[in-house]
Scaffold this motif. Structure first.
Motif, PDB file in Angstrom:
ATOM      1  N   UNK A  40      63.636  41.165  58.521  1.00 20.32           N
ATOM      2  CA  UNK A  40      64.998  40.836  58.937  1.00 20.32           C
ATOM      3  C   UNK A  40      65.713  39.895  57.984  1.00 20.32           C
ATOM      4  N   UNK A  41      64.994  39.354  57.001  1.00 17.94           N
ATOM      5  CA  UNK A  41      65.636  38.491  56.009  1.00 17.94           C
ATOM      6  C   UNK A  41      66.642  39.310  55.215  1.00 17.94           C
ATOM      7  N   UNK A  42      67.762  38.684  54.821  1.00 16.06           N
ATOM      8  CA  UNK A  42      68.771  39.376  54.033  1.00 16.06           C
ATOM      9  C   UNK A  42      69.062  38.605  52.753  1.00 16.06           C
ATOM     10  N   UNK A  43      69.509  39.333  51.734  1.00 16.19           N
ATOM     11  CA  UNK A  43      69.856  38.735  50.449  1.00 16.19           C
ATOM     12  C   UNK A  43      70.863  39.638  49.758  1.00 16.19           C
ATOM     13  N   UNK A  44      71.474  39.120  48.703  1.00 17.10           N
ATOM     14  CA  UNK A  44      72.345  39.911  47.846  1.00 17.10           C
ATOM     15  C   UNK A  44      71.530  40.278  46.619  1.00 17.10           C
ATOM     16  N   UNK A  50      70.332  51.514  43.346  1.00 18.81           N
ATOM     17  CA  UNK A  50      70.306  52.374  42.156  1.00 18.81           C
ATOM     18  C   UNK A  50      71.036  51.727  40.991  1.00 18.81           C
ATOM     19  N   UNK A  51      70.851  50.422  40.835  1.00 17.13           N
ATOM     20  CA  UNK A  51      71.460  49.686  39.740  1.00 17.13           C
ATOM     21  C   UNK A  51      72.762  48.995  40.093  1.00 17.13           C
ATOM     22  N   UNK A  52      73.334  49.285  41.254  1.00 16.91           N
ATOM     23  CA  UNK A  52      74.574  48.653  41.697  1.00 16.91           C
ATOM     24  C   UNK A  52      74.277  47.535  42.685  1.00 16.91           C
ATOM     25  N   UNK A  53      75.182  46.565  42.803  1.00 21.00           N
ATOM     26  CA  UNK A  53      74.967  45.470  43.752  1.00 21.00           C
ATOM     27  C   UNK A  53      74.983  45.960  45.199  1.00 21.00           C
ATOM     28  N   UNK A  54      74.199  45.295  46.049  1.00 20.96           N
ATOM     29  CA  UNK A  54      74.162  45.637  47.473  1.00 20.96           C
ATOM     30  C   UNK A  54      73.519  44.498  48.243  1.00 20.96           C
ATOM     31  N   UNK A  65      68.080  48.696  50.693  1.00 19.67           N
ATOM     32  CA  UNK A  65      69.497  48.572  50.409  1.00 19.67           C
ATOM     33  C   UNK A  65      70.304  48.930  51.650  1.00 19.67           C
ATOM     34  N   UNK A  66      71.291  48.104  51.977  1.00 19.22           N
ATOM     35  CA  UNK A  66      72.110  48.348  53.175  1.00 19.22           C
ATOM     36  C   UNK A  66      72.909  49.636  53.076  1.00 19.22           C
ATOM     37  N   UNK A  67      73.428  49.931  51.899  1.00 21.78           N
ATOM     38  CA  UNK A  67      74.306  51.112  51.744  1.00 21.78           C
ATOM     39  C   UNK A  67      73.566  52.426  51.959  1.00 21.78           C
ATOM     40  N   UNK A  68      72.323  52.499  51.494  1.00 20.04           N
ATOM     41  CA  UNK A  68      71.602  53.777  51.532  1.00 20.04           C
ATOM     42  C   UNK A  68      70.399  53.785  52.466  1.00 20.04           C
ATOM     43  N   UNK A  69      69.861  52.616  52.771  1.00 21.23           N
ATOM     44  CA  UNK A  69      68.639  52.543  53.574  1.00 21.23           C
ATOM     45  C   UNK A  69      67.396  52.802  52.750  1.00 21.23           C
ATOM     46  N   UNK A  70      67.574  53.119  51.467  1.00 24.64           N
ATOM     47  CA  UNK A  70      66.445  53.386  50.579  1.00 24.64           C
ATOM     48  C   UNK A  70      65.858  52.075  50.085  1.00 24.64           C
ATOM     49  N   UNK A  71      64.627  52.133  49.634  1.00 25.22           N
ATOM     50  CA  UNK A  71      63.983  50.964  49.036  1.00 25.22           C
ATOM     51  C   UNK A  71      64.826  50.498  47.861  1.00 25.22           C
ATOM     52  N   UNK A  72      65.084  49.185  47.792  1.00 21.08           N
ATOM     53  CA  UNK A  72      65.887  48.625  46.703  1.00 21.08           C
ATOM     54  C   UNK A  72      65.235  48.970  45.373  1.00 21.08           C
ATOM     55  N   UNK A  73      66.022  49.548  44.463  1.00 19.69           N
ATOM     56  CA  UNK A  73      65.528  49.970  43.161  1.00 19.69           C
ATOM     57  C   UNK A  73      66.655  49.949  42.161  1.00 19.69           C
TER      58      UNK A  73
END
Length: 75
Positions: A40-44, A50-54, A65-73
């Motif tokens: 539940x921790x959040x960060x920027x 996919x290389x863009x901020x989220x 990633x909040x936008x896609x739900x995919x593992x941050x990469x």
């Protein structure tokens, strides 16, 4: 006039009701912490969608990633 609370440490709250900006910690995918992180921790993350901020959240096993739900990469 807005007031500010500057607090570093751990604090349990039921919910956060913010009437102003909330500053999240900033990381890259490579620097996102994995030790001692609660689900539940959040960060920027400056490159987490996919290389863009989220905004990312920790699921208990991965930063997502909040936008896609995919593992941050980065890609």
């Amino acid at each position: 006039m807005a007031s500010a609370i500057n607090y570093r440490g751990s604090m349990e709250v039921g919910y956060l009701n913010a009437n102003n900006l909330v500053n999240l910690p900033v990381y890259t995918v490579a620097t996102l912490p994995t030790a001692n992180v609660q689900a539940g921790s959040i960060a920027y993350c400056s490159d987490g969608n996919a290389g863009s901020p989220d905004i990312v959240h920790y699921s208990g096993s991965a930063w997502l990633a909040a936008a896609s739900g995919a593992t941050a990469a980065t890609s």
